[in-house]
Write an enzyme that holds these catalytic residues in place. Structure first.
Site, PDB file in Angstrom:
ATOM      1  N   SER A 264      29.079  47.290  40.272  1.00  0.00           N
ATOM      2  CA  SER A 264      29.982  48.426  40.233  1.00  0.00           C
ATOM      3  C   SER A 264      31.033  48.239  39.155  1.00  0.00           C
ATOM      4  O   SER A 264      31.344  47.108  38.785  1.00  0.00           O
ATOM      5  CB  SER A 264      30.661  48.506  41.601  1.00  0.00           C
ATOM      6  OG  SER A 264      30.735  49.822  42.040  1.00  0.00           O
ATOM      7  N   GLU A 342      22.596  56.575  41.200  1.00  0.00           N
ATOM      8  CA  GLU A 342      23.469  56.727  42.375  1.00  0.00           C
ATOM      9  C   GLU A 342      24.939  56.507  42.039  1.00  0.00           C
ATOM     10  O   GLU A 342      25.558  55.567  42.539  1.00  0.00           O
ATOM     11  CB  GLU A 342      23.054  55.692  43.442  1.00  0.00           C
ATOM     12  CG  GLU A 342      21.643  55.846  43.929  1.00  0.00           C
ATOM     13  CD  GLU A 342      21.175  54.662  44.772  1.00  0.00           C
ATOM     14  OE1 GLU A 342      20.236  54.843  45.563  1.00  0.00           O
ATOM     15  OE2 GLU A 342      21.745  53.555  44.634  1.00  0.00           O
ATOM     16  N   ARG A 386      42.165  47.889  47.475  1.00  0.00           N
ATOM     17  CA  ARG A 386      41.456  47.370  46.283  1.00  0.00           C
ATOM     18  C   ARG A 386      42.249  46.298  45.528  1.00  0.00           C
ATOM     19  O   ARG A 386      41.663  45.305  45.104  1.00  0.00           O
ATOM     20  CB  ARG A 386      41.048  48.521  45.353  1.00  0.00           C
ATOM     21  CG  ARG A 386      40.063  49.506  46.011  1.00  0.00           C
ATOM     22  CD  ARG A 386      39.381  50.429  45.023  1.00  0.00           C
ATOM     23  NE  ARG A 386      38.432  49.714  44.214  1.00  0.00           N
ATOM     24  CZ  ARG A 386      38.620  49.342  42.964  1.00  0.00           C
ATOM     25  NH1 ARG A 386      39.752  49.658  42.352  1.00  0.00           N
ATOM     26  NH2 ARG A 386      37.710  48.669  42.310  1.00  0.00           N
ATOM     27  N   TYR A 390      40.136  42.964  45.428  1.00  0.00           N
ATOM     28  CA  TYR A 390      39.442  42.670  44.166  1.00  0.00           C
ATOM     29  C   TYR A 390      40.394  42.346  43.029  1.00  0.00           C
ATOM     30  O   TYR A 390      39.953  42.235  41.886  1.00  0.00           O
ATOM     31  CB  TYR A 390      38.593  43.871  43.713  1.00  0.00           C
ATOM     32  CG  TYR A 390      37.794  44.530  44.794  1.00  0.00           C
ATOM     33  CD1 TYR A 390      36.759  43.843  45.429  1.00  0.00           C
ATOM     34  CD2 TYR A 390      38.048  45.837  45.179  1.00  0.00           C
ATOM     35  CE1 TYR A 390      36.029  44.446  46.423  1.00  0.00           C
ATOM     36  CE2 TYR A 390      37.316  46.450  46.183  1.00  0.00           C
ATOM     37  CZ  TYR A 390      36.310  45.745  46.793  1.00  0.00           C
ATOM     38  OH  TYR A 390      35.584  46.340  47.786  1.00  0.00           O
ATOM     39  N   CYS A 417      53.315  43.853  56.163  1.00  0.00           N
ATOM     40  CA  CYS A 417      53.955  42.550  56.300  1.00  0.00           C
ATOM     41  C   CYS A 417      53.168  41.458  55.582  1.00  0.00           C
ATOM     42  O   CYS A 417      52.675  40.530  56.215  1.00  0.00           O
ATOM     43  CB  CYS A 417      54.069  42.239  57.788  1.00  0.00           C
ATOM     44  SG  CYS A 417      55.731  41.815  58.206  1.00  0.00           S
TER      45      CYS A 417
HETATM   46  N1  LLP Z   1      24.119  52.392  44.940  1.00  0.00           N
HETATM   47  C1  LLP Z   1      24.213  51.252  45.652  1.00  0.00           C
HETATM   48  C2  LLP Z   1      23.012  50.674  46.211  1.00  0.00           C
HETATM   49  C3  LLP Z   1      25.457  50.647  45.860  1.00  0.00           C
HETATM   50  O1  LLP Z   1      25.529  49.537  46.570  1.00  0.00           O
HETATM   51  C4  LLP Z   1      26.617  51.248  45.309  1.00  0.00           C
HETATM   52  C5  LLP Z   1      27.930  50.654  45.509  1.00  0.00           C
HETATM   53  C6  LLP Z   1      26.473  52.432  44.579  1.00  0.00           C
HETATM   54  C7  LLP Z   1      25.213  52.972  44.403  1.00  0.00           C
HETATM   55  C8  LLP Z   1      27.635  53.153  43.966  1.00  0.00           C
HETATM   56  O2  LLP Z   1      28.309  52.394  43.037  1.00  0.00           O
HETATM   57  P1  LLP Z   1      29.449  53.073  42.122  1.00  0.00           P
HETATM   58  O3  LLP Z   1      28.787  54.065  41.199  1.00  0.00           O
HETATM   59  O4  LLP Z   1      30.409  53.737  43.030  1.00  0.00           O
HETATM   60  O5  LLP Z   1      30.058  51.927  41.416  1.00  0.00           O
HETATM   61  N2  LLP Z   1      34.433  48.785  47.255  1.00  0.00           N
HETATM   62  C9  LLP Z   1      34.161  48.389  45.896  1.00  0.00           C
HETATM   63  C10 LLP Z   1      32.857  48.954  45.396  1.00  0.00           C
HETATM   64  C11 LLP Z   1      31.676  48.576  46.258  1.00  0.00           C
HETATM   65  C12 LLP Z   1      30.432  49.222  45.737  1.00  0.00           C
HETATM   66  C13 LLP Z   1      29.327  49.054  46.684  1.00  0.00           C
HETATM   67  N3  LLP Z   1      28.107  49.655  46.281  1.00  0.00           N
HETATM   68  C14 LLP Z   1      35.327  48.852  45.014  1.00  0.00           C
HETATM   69  O6  LLP Z   1      36.308  49.352  45.543  1.00  0.00           O
HETATM   70  O7  LLP Z   1      35.298  48.698  43.806  1.00  0.00           O
END
Ligand code: LLP
Length: 497
Positions: A264, A342, A386, A390, A417
């Site tokens: 990502s 995706e 985030r 991260y 806190c």
């Molecule tokens: N497809 C699959 C199989 C995935 O696991 C993900 C994201 C996506 C598509 C979409 O990815 P995007 O285009 O949104 O980067 N919470 C983390 C990101 C976790 C992403 C998990 N999978 C953050 O806040 O950066």
């Protein structure tokens, strides 16, 4: 080049800039005004500007200096809905969804194939948002029974859903097969057997993709990279052939192809290109045993969180990624499969702006003479985890007026806190920011609300959509009663009074 001695996050960003532009003039990234500023943070010429890459296209300041989103002023939004508040610009989401669909349609047509774009709902899924993206021609990818329930409640056609997850339960798989989810992306040999049993029992036929790990190390935070070998998702390339052979034996399963998602917040095409090339090797070999009509290359398209991020336009990315797949197919003498992608973050990330009210400020002076201002807002890591999770960087602007003070190195922190409760680690805000002001943090549309918690019993904020000068609640905010409602001891203790 100065990578040494800079804070970890600054270092990561510096590394990314260097990867894109090895000849970068590092002096231009230094912030001489304050030694606590990381080297990538520049003192802004205008501390009230709204950098185009980071804000929704509709964002501007009105004549009084108040930030407006889709024609609705930040002060009106805060008055009507309270703060903290996640504001989503509907036209921005729609435009981005459309641009992905058009870019991939065009690129695919140029190479004699088709492309489907699935919106990765994990980035931000509500029934209203699901309807917007479907309206713009996207399909929807869900990764739990909960996300599936939202998509179904939104009226998304089950056949246009993709269902992900490394540990889908039997109940989740049964539900997916029962409602007719178009594609289940299988993640393990155990899941293949679960689906074999479900389809044998129900007589259904289920289309599946097999998720593989391409071994490409995406240049992103470790937790955001998903295609290196030592993590939980998918089949290693070497084991996938066996999994596909097994799927092809099962009467209730229709093998549709391979899936790979490398991670990502990725910039550039190199990772996608390399991953596609490795997966196509397996794809070509699988063609010897039967049809392999599709290839899904996942999401991961990066967005700008600060002015340092410079995402490549989707038209360019789509063209280059599809061309790389077509080249790989030509080299192996195989037909270009139907493609799918995706994106999640790239559809909703820049459409979201979080509004907070400033509660307190405090200046910290170090012995070195360096100073930093702490600006505390009425939310924090419970609405945006985030930075804590991260080390993610965001930016912030004074939203209820234009500031008049000099740029002051500031850290926007929450009300939780924990000293790690940081919303914006490093930003120059006008020195006159004061209690009662509204701050806006852009690029909070993706992975902020979905990761929200009730830490310290703080209710989760509402989500409102803005369009054409109007705001509409699309997810109501929690009340303190909502937060307390699961505490089984409350009724008992009230009875004791
Ligand atoms: N497809 C699959 C199989 C995935 O696991 C993900 C994201 C996506 C598509 C979409 O990815 P995007 O285009 O949104 O980067 N919470 C983390 C990101 C976790 C992403 C998990 N999978 C953050 O806040 O950066």
């Amino acid at each position: 080049m100065r990578h040494d001695g800079c804070p970890r996050i600054g270092g990561d960003l510096a590394a990314r800039v260097f990867a894109r532009d090895p000849s970068h003039d590092w002096c231009s990234l230094l912030s001489p005004a304050d030694s606590l500023a990381p080297e990538w943070l520049v003192v802004p010429d205008d501390v009230n500007d709204l950098a185009a890459a980071v804000w929704p296209a509709s964002a501007r300041r009105d004549v009084d200096g108040v930030v407006q989103l889709a024609g609705v002023s930040a002060t009106a939004l805060a008055q009507t809905h309270g703060t903290p508040l996640l504001v989503i610009d509907e036209d921005e989401v729609r435009a981005r969804a459309r641009s992905f669909r058009v870019a991939f349609d065009r690129a695919a047509a140029e190479h004699g194939t088709t492309a489907q774009v699935y919106y990765a709902g994990k980035a931000l899924l509500t029934t209203v948002i699901a309807r917007w993206v479907v309206d713009e021609g996207l399909r929807v990818d869900v990764c739990t029974g909960g996300e599936l329930a939202v998509a179904l409640a939104a009226g998304v056609a089950p056949a246009s859903l993709g269902f992900h997850g490394n540990n889908k339960s039997v109940a989740e798989l049964e539900r997916a097969v029962e409602v007719g989810v178009g594609t289940i992306i299988v993640d393990s040999a155990i899941e293949v057997e679960r689906l074999a049993a479900i389809t044998a029992r129900t007589g259904a036929t289920q289309r599946v993709l097999v998720r593989v790990i391409s071994g490409v190390h995406a240049e992103t935070h470790d937790f955001l990279a998903t295609a290196h070998e030592d993590q939980k998702f998918g089949f290693p390339l070497l084991e996938a052939e066996q999994a596909v052979a097994r799927i092809r034996e099962i009467p209730g399963l229709e093998f549709a192809g391979l899936h790979c998602h490398i991670g990502s917040q990725i910039f550039g095409v190199a990772g996608f290109r390399e991953s596609a090339s490795r997966v196509l090797e397996l794809h070509a070999s699988l063609l010897e045993g039967g049809p392999v009509p599709q290839l899904n290359l996942g999401g991961g398209f990066g967005i700008a969180y600060t002015r340092l991020d410079d995402p490549t336009p989707i038209e360019t990315l789509a063209g280059e990624i599809v061309a790389a797949v077509a080249e790989g197919c030509a080299a192996r003498g195989i037909t270009v499969p139907a493609l799918s992608f995706e994106p999640g973050r790239a559809i909703v990330g820049t459409a979201g702006v979080t509004l907070y009210e400033v509660g307190t400020t405090k200046d910290v002076a170090l012995d070195s003479g360096a100073t930093r201002r702490y600006v505390s807002v009425d939310g924090g890591m419970s609405d945006n985890a985030r930075p804590a999770l991260y080390g993610a960087q965001f930016s912030a602007r004074l939203a209820s007026r234009a500031g008049t003070g000099e740029p002051q190195l500031s850290r926007v922190v929450g009300k939780h806190c924990e000293s790690g409760d940081i919303v914006v680690d490093h930003e120059f805000l006008p020195a006159d920011v004061a209690p009662g002001d509204l701050l806006a943090v852009p690029a909070t549309g993706a992975y902020c609300a979905p990761l929200a918690s009730n830490y310290n019993h703080v209710p989760r904020p509402p989500i409102v959509a803005v369009r054409d000068g109007r705001s509409t609640v699309i997810v109501r905010g929690e009340t303190i009663d909502d937060v307390l409602s699961r505490d089984a001891g409350i009724e008992a203790s009230e009875n004791l009074r």
